[in-house]
Motif scaffolding. Structure first.
Motif, PDB file in Angstrom:
ATOM      1  N   ASN A 176       0.345  -0.717   0.228  1.00 24.51           N
ATOM      2  CA  ASN A 176      -0.076  -0.094   0.001  1.00 24.51           C
ATOM      3  C   ASN A 176       0.809   1.141   0.018  1.00 24.51           C
ATOM      4  O   ASN A 176       0.721   2.535  -1.070  1.00 24.51           O
ATOM      5  CB  ASN A 176      -1.177  -0.090   0.971  1.00 24.51           C
ATOM      6  N   HIS A 177       1.643   0.990   0.577  1.00 22.09           N
ATOM      7  CA  HIS A 177       2.468   1.947   0.857  1.00 22.09           C
ATOM      8  C   HIS A 177       3.467   2.984  -0.800  1.00 22.09           C
ATOM      9  O   HIS A 177       3.747   4.546  -0.913  1.00 22.09           O
ATOM     10  CB  HIS A 177       4.260   2.324   1.236  1.00 22.09           C
ATOM     11  N   VAL A 178       3.804   2.051  -1.838  1.00 15.32           N
ATOM     12  CA  VAL A 178       4.175   1.524  -2.593  1.00 15.32           C
ATOM     13  C   VAL A 178       2.930   2.333  -3.618  1.00 15.32           C
ATOM     14  O   VAL A 178       2.847   3.381  -4.501  1.00 15.32           O
ATOM     15  CB  VAL A 178       4.796  -0.069  -3.890  1.00 15.32           C
ATOM     16  N   ILE A 179       1.815   1.670  -3.729  1.00 14.75           N
ATOM     17  CA  ILE A 179       0.659   2.609  -4.504  1.00 14.75           C
ATOM     18  C   ILE A 179       0.450   3.839  -3.843  1.00 14.75           C
ATOM     19  O   ILE A 179       0.821   4.724  -4.898  1.00 14.75           O
ATOM     20  CB  ILE A 179      -0.673   1.684  -3.310  1.00 14.75           C
ATOM     21  N   ILE A 180       0.847   4.593  -2.586  1.00 19.40           N
ATOM     22  CA  ILE A 180       0.854   5.949  -2.171  1.00 19.40           C
ATOM     23  C   ILE A 180       2.120   6.870  -3.156  1.00 19.40           C
ATOM     24  O   ILE A 180       1.744   7.861  -3.299  1.00 19.40           O
ATOM     25  CB  ILE A 180       0.553   6.185  -0.479  1.00 19.40           C
ATOM     26  N   ALA A 181       3.400   5.824  -3.013  1.00 18.21           N
ATOM     27  CA  ALA A 181       4.319   6.721  -3.276  1.00 18.21           C
ATOM     28  C   ALA A 181       4.218   6.682  -5.023  1.00 18.21           C
ATOM     29  O   ALA A 181       4.582   7.488  -5.505  1.00 18.21           O
ATOM     30  CB  ALA A 181       5.833   5.287  -3.101  1.00 18.21           C
ATOM     31  N   LEU A 182       3.566   5.968  -5.370  1.00 19.37           N
ATOM     32  CA  LEU A 182       3.015   6.250  -7.319  1.00 19.37           C
ATOM     33  C   LEU A 182       1.890   6.938  -7.308  1.00 19.37           C
ATOM     34  O   LEU A 182       1.223   7.682  -8.463  1.00 19.37           O
ATOM     35  CB  LEU A 182       3.249   4.688  -7.410  1.00 19.37           C
ATOM     36  N   GLY A 183       1.627   7.567  -6.231  1.00 13.74           N
ATOM     37  CA  GLY A 183       0.445   9.039  -6.689  1.00 13.74           C
ATOM     38  C   GLY A 183      -0.971   8.465  -5.700  1.00 13.74           C
ATOM     39  O   GLY A 183      -1.946   9.167  -5.954  1.00 13.74           O
ATOM     40  N   GLY A 184      -1.205   6.992  -5.664  1.00 12.62           N
ATOM     41  CA  GLY A 184      -2.659   6.998  -5.683  1.00 12.62           C
ATOM     42  C   GLY A 184      -2.519   6.865  -4.126  1.00 12.62           C
ATOM     43  O   GLY A 184      -1.896   6.674  -3.705  1.00 12.62           O
ATOM     44  N   THR A 185      -3.789   5.974  -4.608  1.00 11.73           N
ATOM     45  CA  THR A 185      -5.045   6.400  -2.804  1.00 11.73           C
ATOM     46  C   THR A 185      -4.855   5.343  -2.253  1.00 11.73           C
ATOM     47  O   THR A 185      -5.572   3.854  -3.174  1.00 11.73           O
ATOM     48  CB  THR A 185      -5.835   7.017  -3.071  1.00 11.73           C
ATOM     49  N   ALA A 186      -4.719   4.877  -1.003  1.00 18.46           N
ATOM     50  CA  ALA A 186      -4.679   3.015  -0.875  1.00 18.46           C
ATOM     51  C   ALA A 186      -6.135   2.983  -0.204  1.00 18.46           C
ATOM     52  O   ALA A 186      -6.087   3.585   1.346  1.00 18.46           O
ATOM     53  CB  ALA A 186      -3.307   2.772  -0.347  1.00 18.46           C
ATOM     54  N   VAL A 187      -6.536   2.086  -0.017  1.00 17.49           N
ATOM     55  CA  VAL A 187      -7.812   1.721   0.435  1.00 17.49           C
ATOM     56  C   VAL A 187      -8.205   1.061   1.775  1.00 17.49           C
ATOM     57  O   VAL A 187      -8.800   0.746   1.957  1.00 17.49           O
ATOM     58  CB  VAL A 187      -8.850   2.052  -0.194  1.00 17.49           C
ATOM     59  N   GLY A 188      -7.415   0.215   2.031  1.00 18.65           N
ATOM     60  CA  GLY A 188      -7.245  -1.125   2.747  1.00 18.65           C
ATOM     61  C   GLY A 188      -6.447  -2.414   2.227  1.00 18.65           C
ATOM     62  O   GLY A 188      -5.849  -2.370   1.051  1.00 18.65           O
ATOM     63  N   GLY A 189      -6.679  -3.068   2.977  1.00 18.43           N
ATOM     64  CA  GLY A 189      -5.647  -4.410   2.589  1.00 18.43           C
ATOM     65  C   GLY A 189      -5.408  -5.323   3.398  1.00 18.43           C
ATOM     66  O   GLY A 189      -6.953  -6.114   4.528  1.00 18.43           O
ATOM     67  N   VAL A 190      -6.444  -6.510   3.430  1.00 15.01           N
ATOM     68  CA  VAL A 190      -6.392  -7.820   3.675  1.00 15.01           C
ATOM     69  C   VAL A 190      -4.723  -8.251   4.328  1.00 15.01           C
ATOM     70  O   VAL A 190      -4.621  -9.315   3.203  1.00 15.01           O
ATOM     71  CB  VAL A 190      -6.807  -8.992   3.530  1.00 15.01           C
ATOM     72  N   GLY A 191      -4.215  -9.497   5.001  1.00 16.60           N
ATOM     73  CA  GLY A 191      -3.484 -10.342   5.190  1.00 16.60           C
ATOM     74  C   GLY A 191      -4.228 -11.586   6.365  1.00 16.60           C
ATOM     75  O   GLY A 191      -4.727 -11.010   7.656  1.00 16.60           O
ATOM     76  N   VAL A 192      -3.881 -12.703   5.489  1.00 22.43           N
ATOM     77  CA  VAL A 192      -3.749 -13.901   6.527  1.00 22.43           C
ATOM     78  C   VAL A 192      -2.227 -14.686   6.601  1.00 22.43           C
ATOM     79  O   VAL A 192      -1.738 -14.921   5.648  1.00 22.43           O
ATOM     80  CB  VAL A 192      -5.215 -14.841   5.888  1.00 22.43           C
ATOM     81  N   ALA A 193      -2.180 -14.877   7.982  1.00 26.39           N
ATOM     82  CA  ALA A 193      -1.406 -16.290   8.257  1.00 26.39           C
ATOM     83  C   ALA A 193      -2.622 -17.652   7.598  1.00 26.39           C
ATOM     84  O   ALA A 193      -3.089 -17.584   8.906  1.00 26.39           O
ATOM     85  CB  ALA A 193      -0.918 -15.761   9.325  1.00 26.39           C
ATOM     86  N   VAL A 194      -1.898 -18.860   6.872  1.00 32.07           N
ATOM     87  CA  VAL A 194      -2.378 -19.470   6.274  1.00 32.07           C
ATOM     88  C   VAL A 194      -2.358 -20.533   7.001  1.00 32.07           C
ATOM     89  O   VAL A 194      -2.675 -21.548   7.009  1.00 32.07           O
ATOM     90  CB  VAL A 194      -2.503 -19.750   5.068  1.00 32.07           C
ATOM     91  N   GLY A 195      -0.914 -20.430   7.277  1.00 36.22           N
ATOM     92  CA  GLY A 195      -0.298 -21.997   8.186  1.00 36.22           C
ATOM     93  C   GLY A 195      -1.180 -21.898  10.195  1.00 36.22           C
ATOM     94  O   GLY A 195      -1.103 -23.112  10.568  1.00 36.22           O
ATOM     95  N   ARG A 196      -1.294 -20.852  10.427  1.00 34.43           N
ATOM     96  CA  ARG A 196      -1.591 -21.238  11.831  1.00 34.43           C
ATOM     97  C   ARG A 196      -2.683 -21.640  11.844  1.00 34.43           C
ATOM     98  O   ARG A 196      -3.867 -22.256  12.872  1.00 34.43           O
ATOM     99  CB  ARG A 196      -1.710 -19.478  12.729  1.00 34.43           C
ATOM    100  N   ASP A 197      -3.947 -21.627  10.357  1.00 34.56           N
ATOM    101  CA  ASP A 197      -5.478 -21.633  10.985  1.00 34.56           C
ATOM    102  C   ASP A 197      -6.057 -21.804   9.285  1.00 34.56           C
ATOM    103  O   ASP A 197      -6.299 -21.032   9.087  1.00 34.56           O
ATOM    104  CB  ASP A 197      -6.290 -20.279  11.939  1.00 34.56           C
ATOM    105  N   PRO A 198      -6.044 -23.471   9.444  1.00 31.90           N
ATOM    106  CA  PRO A 198      -6.934 -23.458   7.892  1.00 31.90           C
ATOM    107  C   PRO A 198      -8.096 -22.511   6.878  1.00 31.90           C
ATOM    108  O   PRO A 198      -7.593 -22.751   6.333  1.00 31.90           O
ATOM    109  CB  PRO A 198      -6.729 -24.973   7.841  1.00 31.90           C
ATOM    110  N   ASN A 199      -8.883 -22.322   8.557  1.00 37.26           N
ATOM    111  CA  ASN A 199      -9.967 -21.961   8.063  1.00 37.26           C
ATOM    112  C   ASN A 199      -9.769 -20.042   8.252  1.00 37.26           C
ATOM    113  O   ASN A 199     -10.611 -19.570   7.685  1.00 37.26           O
ATOM    114  CB  ASN A 199     -10.965 -22.115   9.219  1.00 37.26           C
ATOM    115  N   ALA A 200      -8.208 -19.868   8.499  1.00 37.87           N
ATOM    116  CA  ALA A 200      -8.557 -17.935   8.114  1.00 37.87           C
ATOM    117  C   ALA A 200      -8.330 -17.449   7.090  1.00 37.87           C
ATOM    118  O   ALA A 200      -8.919 -16.415   6.524  1.00 37.87           O
ATOM    119  CB  ALA A 200      -6.853 -18.398   8.803  1.00 37.87           C
TER     120      ALA A 200
END
Ligand SMILES: Cc1cc2nc3c(=O)[nH]c(=O)nc-3n(C[C@H](O)[C@H](O)[C@H](O)COP(=O)(O)O)c2cc1C
Length: 224
Positions: free
Chosen positions: A134-158
């Motif tokens: 998202n920082h790169v999007i902003i560095a390019l002049g764009g607007t970052a609207v949010g993000g989703v990060g998931v740790a898949v190894g800890r919980d298969p349902n995550a």
């Protein structure tokens, strides 16, 4: 309205990150957008050699798939960046793409565009990588609207919950493009960055005539 999704995992259809990128694109489609997905590992994108020709002439000396990808990005109103966490960063092909965009940063070519980021990790660091993209999007002049990060190894349902969040993120991306959400703090950053880069290019006009003439044409600086 066009939304371009990019997934930078080598695992093709088996990629967990792909599930999040797809979910964002599905959310965007729910809101009526036209979507396209690019598998970054299918492209050939060379490393920036820091030759400076893009600053001076507006063209890259490398012959590969980057110009077509850049054209797709410039053609889209919304960009979705997806990468797995590789040692607390994006994968190497995604970084190679970012490094090819130094001229795009100087010219703030994502001005008026909106973007978001998704990442999966085995155990940790997914939010850090989302923040970086998202920082790169902003560095390019764009607007970052949010993000989703998931740790898949800890919980298969995550990943299931992540897909739900990613679909909502896709909707928010389209709504943001339609002007339904505002990002005043980023508007301040955009103004500062346009001022900073137009002046930097002005000081370097002898070395970077292409970028100088471009900013003059934008009306951001007066010809000297
Ligand atoms: C080279 C490499 C580096 C990785 N580094 C990390 C790491 O630093 N932290 C972590 O939690 N997971 C790490 N992982 C695990 C991946 O982030 C995780 O499996 C991810 O979900 C893969 O996404 P994909 O299925 O879209 O390729 C690494 C995997 C590989 C192959």
């Amino acid at each position: 309205m066009k939304i371009l999704g990019m997934n930078a995992s080598p695992k093709g259809a088996q990629s967990q990150t792909l599930r999040l990128v797809r979910a964002v694109l599905n959310g965007a489609a729910d809101e009526g957008a036209e979507t396209e997905l690019v598998d970054i590992y299918r492209l050939k994108v060379g490393y920036c050699t820091a030759c400076g020709v893009c600053y001076a002439e507006g063209e890259c000396t490398l012959i590969d798939d980057f110009p077509d990808l850049m054209e797709k990005m410039l053609d889209a109103e919304g960009i979705v960046l997806g990468s797995p966490n590789y040692i607390d960063s994006v994968t190497a092909p995604m970084k190679a793409i970012f490094d090819r965009m130094a001229d795009a940063v100087h010219r703030q070519l994502f001005s008026g565009k909106y973007g978001c980021a998704v990442c999966t990790a085995g155990g940790s660091g997914q939010e850090k990588v989302v923040d970086y993209m998202n920082h790169v999007i902003i560095a390019l002049g764009g607007t970052a609207v949010g993000g989703v990060g998931v740790a898949v190894g800890r919980d298969p349902n995550a990943i299931l919950e992540g897909e739900r969040d990613a679909r909502e993120l896709g909707k928010r991306l389209v709504q943001s493009i339609r002007g339904e959400h505002r990002y005043p703090e980023q508007e301040v950053i955009h103004r500062q960055r346009r001022e900073y880069f137009s002046q930097m290019v002005r000081y370097n006009r002898d070395r970077w005539p292409f970028e100088y003439e471009w900013w003059v044409r934008q009306g951001a600086i007066r010809e000297i």
